[in-house]
Design a protein around this motif. Sequence first.
Motif, PDB file in Angstrom:
ATOM      1  N   LEU A  67      55.071  50.994  59.878  1.00 22.06           N
ATOM      2  CA  LEU A  67      54.439  51.352  61.149  1.00 22.06           C
ATOM      3  C   LEU A  67      55.158  52.515  61.814  1.00 22.06           C
ATOM      4  N   ALA A  68      56.474  52.525  61.704  1.00 25.41           N
ATOM      5  CA  ALA A  68      57.260  53.623  62.294  1.00 25.41           C
ATOM      6  C   ALA A  68      57.025  54.938  61.561  1.00 25.41           C
ATOM      7  N   ALA A  69      56.670  54.853  60.277  1.00 29.81           N
ATOM      8  CA  ALA A  69      56.459  56.060  59.476  1.00 29.81           C
ATOM      9  C   ALA A  69      55.072  56.662  59.672  1.00 29.81           C
ATOM     10  N   LEU A  70      54.181  55.924  60.287  1.00 30.39           N
ATOM     11  CA  LEU A  70      52.820  56.424  60.499  1.00 30.39           C
ATOM     12  C   LEU A  70      52.804  57.523  61.564  1.00 30.39           C
ATOM     13  N   TYR A  74      48.170  56.942  64.816  1.00 33.26           N
ATOM     14  CA  TYR A  74      47.812  55.695  64.136  1.00 33.26           C
ATOM     15  C   TYR A  74      48.827  54.577  64.389  1.00 33.26           C
ATOM     16  N   SER A  75      50.038  54.981  64.653  1.00 29.49           N
ATOM     17  CA  SER A  75      51.130  54.022  64.777  1.00 29.49           C
ATOM     18  C   SER A  75      50.915  53.012  65.899  1.00 29.49           C
ATOM     19  N   GLN A  80      49.733  47.438  67.496  1.00 31.95           N
ATOM     20  CA  GLN A  80      48.984  46.466  68.291  1.00 31.95           C
ATOM     21  C   GLN A  80      48.279  45.454  67.382  1.00 31.95           C
ATOM     22  N   LEU A  81      47.683  45.960  66.319  1.00 34.41           N
ATOM     23  CA  LEU A  81      47.007  45.061  65.383  1.00 34.41           C
ATOM     24  C   LEU A  81      47.996  44.114  64.704  1.00 34.41           C
TER      25      LEU A  81
END
Length: 126
Positions: A67-70, A74-75, A80-81
Amino acid sequence: MKSYQQLAQQLKHQQLLLQNSDSKALLTHNAELQQLMQQLNNHAQHRGEHLIALGMTADDAGMKCLLAALPTQYSQQARQLWQQLYDVTLQCQEQNNANGRLLAQQKQMMDKLLKPQQQYSYSPNI
């Protein structure tokens, strides 16, 4: 996410069936619940395989790394999802624990009804 929401609903329905002592419906329901659990397990396994293929660990830390790499756009939505999924899994765990307590209480009550002699017997177990 939908599968976990379905699991939450099924666990609530299971509680209702337990409260009503509907053993016939419970047998059918539990078979369906096992299928859903297998599906969720397969999803988790695939998610882990994808994380590993991306060079990350197949756990929450790996997902957070992904998630941090997105890209920023998008992150945030992905975080949140992921948080929503986590929250639903906690709800499922709490409901499953409540169902387990209910089942244990029912078993204890049945043991008292069916085996009253054990309730007052003494044993030389030392």
